[in-house]
Design a protein around this motif. Structure first.
Motif, PDB file in Angstrom:
ATOM      1  N   GLU A 194     122.385 112.845  85.353  1.00 26.82           N
ATOM      2  CA  GLU A 194     121.009 112.347  85.321  1.00 26.82           C
ATOM      3  C   GLU A 194     120.073 113.373  84.721  1.00 26.82           C
ATOM      4  OE1 GLU A 194     119.581 111.292  89.147  1.00 26.82           O
ATOM      5  OE2 GLU A 194     119.952 109.153  88.873  1.00 26.82           O
ATOM      6  N   LEU A 195     120.237 114.629  85.160  1.00 27.23           N
ATOM      7  CA  LEU A 195     119.364 115.690  84.672  1.00 27.23           C
ATOM      8  C   LEU A 195     119.584 115.912  83.183  1.00 27.23           C
ATOM      9  CD1 LEU A 195     119.563 118.359  87.494  1.00 27.23           C
ATOM     10  CD2 LEU A 195     117.599 117.001  86.845  1.00 27.23           C
ATOM     11  N   ARG A 196     120.822 115.854  82.774  1.00 25.50           N
ATOM     12  CA  ARG A 196     121.107 116.035  81.363  1.00 25.50           C
ATOM     13  C   ARG A 196     120.409 114.948  80.546  1.00 25.50           C
ATOM     14  NH1 ARG A 196     125.696 115.097  77.899  1.00 25.50           N
ATOM     15  NH2 ARG A 196     125.809 113.102  78.958  1.00 25.50           N
ATOM     16  N   ALA A 198     117.840 113.122  81.370  1.00 28.19           N
ATOM     17  CA  ALA A 198     116.377 113.130  81.461  1.00 28.19           C
ATOM     18  C   ALA A 198     115.773 114.360  80.801  1.00 28.19           C
ATOM     19  CB  ALA A 198     115.954 113.064  82.921  1.00 28.19           C
TER      20      ALA A 198
ATOM     21  N   ARG B  85     112.473 108.216  79.243  1.00 26.99           N
ATOM     22  CA  ARG B  85     112.868 109.518  79.774  1.00 26.99           C
ATOM     23  C   ARG B  85     111.923 109.976  80.864  1.00 26.99           C
ATOM     24  NH1 ARG B  85     114.752 114.528  76.051  1.00 26.99           N
ATOM     25  NH2 ARG B  85     116.901 113.889  75.894  1.00 26.99           N
ATOM     26  N   ILE B  86     110.626 109.928  80.550  1.00 24.22           N
ATOM     27  CA  ILE B  86     109.641 110.376  81.529  1.00 24.22           C
ATOM     28  C   ILE B  86     109.706 109.486  82.757  1.00 24.22           C
ATOM     29  CG2 ILE B  86     107.200 110.810  81.940  1.00 24.22           C
ATOM     30  CD1 ILE B  86     106.834 111.313  79.012  1.00 24.22           C
ATOM     31  N   ALA B  88     112.258 107.838  83.918  1.00 27.96           N
ATOM     32  CA  ALA B  88     113.448 108.157  84.701  1.00 27.96           C
ATOM     33  C   ALA B  88     113.245 109.440  85.497  1.00 27.96           C
ATOM     34  CB  ALA B  88     114.654 108.311  83.775  1.00 27.96           C
ATOM     35  N   LEU B  89     112.635 110.424  84.830  1.00 28.05           N
ATOM     36  CA  LEU B  89     112.387 111.698  85.514  1.00 28.05           C
ATOM     37  C   LEU B  89     111.462 111.513  86.703  1.00 28.05           C
ATOM     38  CD1 LEU B  89     111.735 114.680  83.100  1.00 28.05           C
ATOM     39  CD2 LEU B  89     113.372 114.486  84.963  1.00 28.05           C
ATOM     40  N   GLN B  92     113.203 109.982  89.458  1.00 25.95           N
ATOM     41  CA  GLN B  92     114.126 110.921  90.084  1.00 25.95           C
ATOM     42  C   GLN B  92     113.411 111.900  91.014  1.00 25.95           C
ATOM     43  OE1 GLN B  92     116.204 113.231  87.203  1.00 25.95           O
ATOM     44  NE2 GLN B  92     118.158 112.877  88.210  1.00 25.95           N
TER      45      GLN B  92
END
Lengths: 270, 375
Positions: A194-196, A198, B85-86, B88-89, B92
């Motif tokens: 996930e971190l990769r 994002a 992306r933002i 999803a971040l 998270q």
């Protein structure tokens, strides 16, 4: 101050002709490896093939006998002090045993890099510590504990939270899932992935966990005979006719991990 | 350079913020307070993130916090230009968001001082008790080992004797030599006032054999080896090596403590005698250079004025001091628990306590031997 450019093309880590030697024992000889931006590369190899030594060389913690290592396009030896710091704060490192500072609480451990590199208000730092622990899969009750009060698995998570505290571009993980229960290990894999996705993180991962290799690694580098035998997706590695590779991936554990991976893909497909 | 800019404007619908650049941990110090201000602004807010180049988890978290706080209060917040992306971040970090205590605050108690005194006394009694228990275990192990000499680990004993004794020769010798010089020189200055310089020989000879030779050596051994025992055993405890020994069936006291105890007990009298001789050498040298007493005369006179009991007093005390140093050092090593900090604490305690005990016992010995008539 010369700021190292972020948006450089080409490999993020480039190792050429590395040679590591302890006394008469040669660990690496003419070792080449390149790691591309945004990929998760798994490093495997038998015990004593120098996986950790390779990581330490890249991190600049280990003086090597010969060869050249560049990170972000800069050679790691002979950097000016400021440049070195600049490079270092783009790293996050998870050591094999966590290497948490024992006199600080877990939350303080996570805040150490923030304190060192930035001047933030305490409030903001506390908030950041909270969500970083959450990201690594620790609850709020872990914050005020000392590392000696944590179990091995929790210590690993705390160490990951510290490695992530500066939002690094490049994450080094030394056997992150060793000692974790399978559920925790799967969650760990998921988190890295996930971190990769994002953050566009590049991950250098030393592991023996075949499930991890199958699930998250884009490429796997095999260390054997003092060098990187091959660095390729597992599918291609399976084609290579080398006894160690064949034993490793086609052994009973390798087969079951492969089967599990197929299952997952099937499930994901439907 | 990596910066973020906030463009703040008022439109008909409310407030509109346009963010440009990077929202990363590097710039968060400036951005965070500015976004924080807007949490309590009831005017509908539009955040335009279309111009963002890079957002990391810290940036995403600051955005998440803003939206969350505003939504809680019922204010309208709209995000535009949000990349997947933002998003999803933010999801998270939102999921991971939690407040944590950084460190348990030290509780303020009434009678704070009393509580501390109480804890100190309790700790002291507890430590005294565990020390006695440790002493008992050690004695038992020692008796058992002496009854079955094959259980003694000769290699370990020799190795420890080398580290405690042979390696200390240089520093103990130099220190004693210098102490001998100082005693002779200072003594000569005082005695000269009475024309009694020749009594420097009595002074140097008696004090070094009886007291200083063994005492200074004991202090040096406590600092060198007592601390090393505590640190070695302590680190081994932290690394679970001591537990590993137990599971294999090697009693840690027999493996770790007994060799160190025996080695120190043997090394101490040897070192103390050597120290006394070196102090005499220093004294002889100064007497020769400053008072013109030839070394041969010095030695001859030494035999006359120093009774054999003085030498015996020193040689009897030395092994006892050795036992104290070894037992205290090993005891504190075994007490280590938890973190690297404990190793440091216990090492300090080992040195301080062994030196203290040595000096206290030395006082008792002084009274005891005087009562015996060995004055």
């Amino acid at each position: 101050m010369s700021v190292i450019k972020d948006d450089q093309r080409g490999p993020i880590i480039q190792v050429e002709g590395l040679r590591n030697q302890f006394g008469s024992q040669i660990v690496h000889e003419d070792l080449d490896l390149s790691v591309n931006r945004g990929e998760i590369i798994g490093v495997v190899g038998g015990s004593g093939t120098g996986k950790t030594v390779l990581m330490r060389s890249i991190l600049g913690l280990q003086e090597f006998a010969a060869g050249k290592i560049s990170i972000f396009g800069k050679p790691i030896t002979g950097l000016a002090e400021k440049e070195e710091l600049e490079v270092r704060r783009r790293f996050g490192v998870l050591f094999q045993n966590g290497a948490l500072f024992s006199t600080l609480t877990v939350a303080e451990n996570v805040q150490v890099p923030l304190r060192e590199f930035h001047s933030m208000t305490t409030e903001l730092m506390d908030e950041i510590a909270g969500y970083k622990l959450g990201l690594a899969g620790l609850g709020p009750e872990a914050g005020p504990k000392y590392p000696s009060e944590l179990s091995g698995g929790m210590r690993k998570r705390a160490a990951l939270a510290r490695a992530l505290s500066l939002d690094p571009r490049l994450l080094f993980l030394d056997e992150p899932t060793a000692g974790l229960d399978p559920i925790g290990a799967a969650a760990f894999d998921h988190l890295i992935l996930e971190l990769r996705d994002a953050l566009g993180l590049t991950v250098f991962l030393i592991t023996h966990d075949l499930d991890t290799l199958y699930t998250i690694c884009d490429r796997v580098a095999v260390l054997a005979d003092r060098r990187v035998l091959a660095a390729a997706p597992i599918k291609e590695l399976l084609e290579i006719d080398h006894p160690w590779i064949q034993d490793y991936f086609r052994g009973p554990r390798g087969r079951s991990a492969m089967a599990g991976d197929r299952e997952n893909r099937k499930l994901a497909g439907t | 350079m990596e910066t973020a800019t906030i463009h703040d404007e008022r439109t008909e619908e409310g407030r509109r913020l346009t963010l440009h650049g990077r929202l990363t941990v590097r710039v968060i110090e400036d951005i965070s307070p500015r976004l924080r201000e807007m949490e309590d602004d009831p005017v509908p807010l539009t955040l335009d993130l279309g111009g963002m180049k890079r957002v990391d988890t810290t940036g995403a978290w600051v955005l998440y916090r803003l939206v969350e706080h505003r939504t809680e209060q019922g204010f309208i917040t709209e995000l535009t230009g949000l990349t997947p992306r933002i998003e999803a971040l933010m999801a998270q970090v939102g999921k991971a968001n939690q407040m944590t205590t950084i460190r348990h605050p030290i509780r303020k108690r009434h009678f704070h001082l009393l509580a501390r005194i109480g804890a100190w006394v309790e700790g002291g009694i507890y430590q005294f008790g565990t020390f006695l228990a440790f002493l008992g275990l050690t004695m038992l192990a020692l008796v058992r080992a002496l009854m079955h000499p094959r259980r003694l680990r000769w290699l370990a004993i020799l190795r420890q004797a080398e580290v405690v004794g042979v390696s200390a020769l240089g520093i103990v010798g130099l220190m004693s030599f210098l102490v001998g010089i100082v005693i002779a020189q200072q003594g000569a200055v005082q005695l000269r006032q009475f024309g009694a310089e020749v009594f420097v020989i009595n002074l140097v000879g008696r004090i070094t054999f009886r007291e200083l030779g063994v005492l200074m050596t004991a202090i040096m051994v406590a600092g060198r080896s007592g601390s090393a025992f505590a640190a070695q055993i302590g680190s081994m405890k932290l690394a679970e090596e001591v537990d590993a020994m137990r599971t294999i069936g090697m009693p840690p006291i027999e493996v770790l403590v007994i060799p160190r105890l025996i080695a120190t007990t043997i090394a101490m009298p040897l070192l103390a005698f050597y120290g006394a001789i070196m102090a005499i050498v220093g004294g002889t040298l100064i007497s020769w250079l400053q008072l013109g007493i030839p070394p041969a005369i010095f030695i001859l006179r030494l035999q006359e004025v120093v009774p054999l009991t003085d030498v015996l007093v020193g040689l009897i005390k030395a092994p006892v001091f050795g036992i104290i140093i070894a037992v205290t050092g090993c005891f504190h090593g075994m007490q280590v628990e938890g973190s690297a900090e404990a190793v440091g604490e216990k090492t300090t305690a080992a040195v301080v306590q062994s030196i203290f005990l040595v000096i206290v016992l030395d006082a008792f010995f002084a009274i005891f031997f005087t009562a015996l008539g060995w004055a």
